[in-house]
Design a protein around this motif. Structure first.
Motif, PDB file in Angstrom:
ATOM      1  N   GLY A 260      -4.100   5.213   8.638  1.00 42.38           N
ATOM      2  CA  GLY A 260      -5.536   5.346   8.441  1.00 42.38           C
ATOM      3  C   GLY A 260      -6.085   4.566   7.263  1.00 42.38           C
ATOM      4  O   GLY A 260      -7.290   4.376   7.141  1.00 42.38           O
ATOM      5  N   LEU A 261      -5.203   4.083   6.392  1.00 39.00           N
ATOM      6  CA  LEU A 261      -5.644   3.314   5.230  1.00 39.00           C
ATOM      7  C   LEU A 261      -5.850   1.843   5.562  1.00 39.00           C
ATOM      8  O   LEU A 261      -6.277   1.061   4.727  1.00 39.00           O
ATOM      9  CB  LEU A 261      -4.655   3.468   4.072  1.00 39.00           C
TER      10      LEU A 261
ATOM     11  N   ILE B  37       0.858  -1.181   0.000  1.00 40.62           N
ATOM     12  CA  ILE B  37       0.000   0.000   0.000  1.00 40.62           C
ATOM     13  C   ILE B  37       0.896   1.233   0.000  1.00 40.62           C
ATOM     14  O   ILE B  37       1.669   1.449   0.930  1.00 40.62           O
ATOM     15  CB  ILE B  37      -0.919   0.019   1.229  1.00 40.62           C
ATOM     16  N   ASN B  38       0.798   1.992  -1.070  1.00 37.94           N
ATOM     17  CA  ASN B  38       1.619   3.195  -1.233  1.00 37.94           C
ATOM     18  C   ASN B  38       0.698   4.322  -1.705  1.00 37.94           C
ATOM     19  O   ASN B  38       0.639   4.614  -2.883  1.00 37.94           O
ATOM     20  CB  ASN B  38       2.709   2.962  -2.276  1.00 37.94           C
ATOM     21  N   ALA B  39      -0.032   4.900  -0.786  1.00 37.70           N
ATOM     22  CA  ALA B  39      -1.024   5.899  -1.156  1.00 37.70           C
ATOM     23  C   ALA B  39      -1.045   7.015  -0.122  1.00 37.70           C
ATOM     24  O   ALA B  39      -0.667   6.820   1.028  1.00 37.70           O
ATOM     25  CB  ALA B  39      -2.406   5.249  -1.249  1.00 37.70           C
ATOM     26  N   SER B  40      -1.499   8.156  -0.555  1.00 37.78           N
ATOM     27  CA  SER B  40      -1.645   9.259   0.397  1.00 37.78           C
ATOM     28  C   SER B  40      -2.952   9.090   1.161  1.00 37.78           C
ATOM     29  O   SER B  40      -3.853   8.372   0.734  1.00 37.78           O
ATOM     30  CB  SER B  40      -1.631  10.599  -0.340  1.00 37.78           C
ATOM     31  N   TYR B  41      -3.026   9.734   2.293  1.00 42.24           N
ATOM     32  CA  TYR B  41      -4.218   9.655   3.130  1.00 42.24           C
ATOM     33  C   TYR B  41      -4.687  11.064   3.427  1.00 42.24           C
ATOM     34  O   TYR B  41      -3.898  11.937   3.791  1.00 42.24           O
ATOM     35  CB  TYR B  41      -3.900   8.926   4.442  1.00 42.24           C
ATOM     36  N   ASN B  42      -5.956  11.286   3.247  1.00 45.00           N
ATOM     37  CA  ASN B  42      -6.572  12.562   3.588  1.00 45.00           C
ATOM     38  C   ASN B  42      -7.635  12.315   4.642  1.00 45.00           C
ATOM     39  O   ASN B  42      -8.283  11.264   4.648  1.00 45.00           O
ATOM     40  CB  ASN B  42      -7.219  13.189   2.352  1.00 45.00           C
ATOM     41  N   VAL B  43      -7.824  13.271   5.525  1.00 42.78           N
ATOM     42  CA  VAL B  43      -8.840  13.141   6.562  1.00 42.78           C
ATOM     43  C   VAL B  43     -10.176  12.812   5.899  1.00 42.78           C
ATOM     44  O   VAL B  43     -10.564  13.424   4.917  1.00 42.78           O
ATOM     45  CB  VAL B  43      -8.943  14.444   7.384  1.00 42.78           C
TER      46      VAL B  43
END
Length: 64
Positions: free
Chosen positions: A43-44, A10-16
């Motif tokens: 959080g992902l 998993i290589n992704a950005s996280y936004n609230v």
């Protein structure tokens, strides 16, 4: 994808407000042995669910 994979990264950005990618439902689809690598934000991943799965599957590995 999860049912056939040996390794998931998993290589992704996280936004609230983003929902987890790895949930209890997803974990129910995976193979008995799998390596999950999370280089993204915690959080992902639903960490409670992954801990439960790790405790019940000796060949499931999770790295963060």
């Amino acid at each position: 994808m999860f049912a056939d994979s040996d390794i998931v990264s998993i290589n992704a950005s996280y936004n609230v407000g983003d929902k987890p990618i790895i949930t209890k439902e997803v974990l129910s689809l995976i193979k008995k042995s799998m390596l999950i690598v999370n280089t993204a934000r915690a959080g992902l991943v639903n960490e409670k669910s992954i801990i439960e799965e790790i405790n019940s599957r000796p060949f499931l590995h999770y790295y963060t």
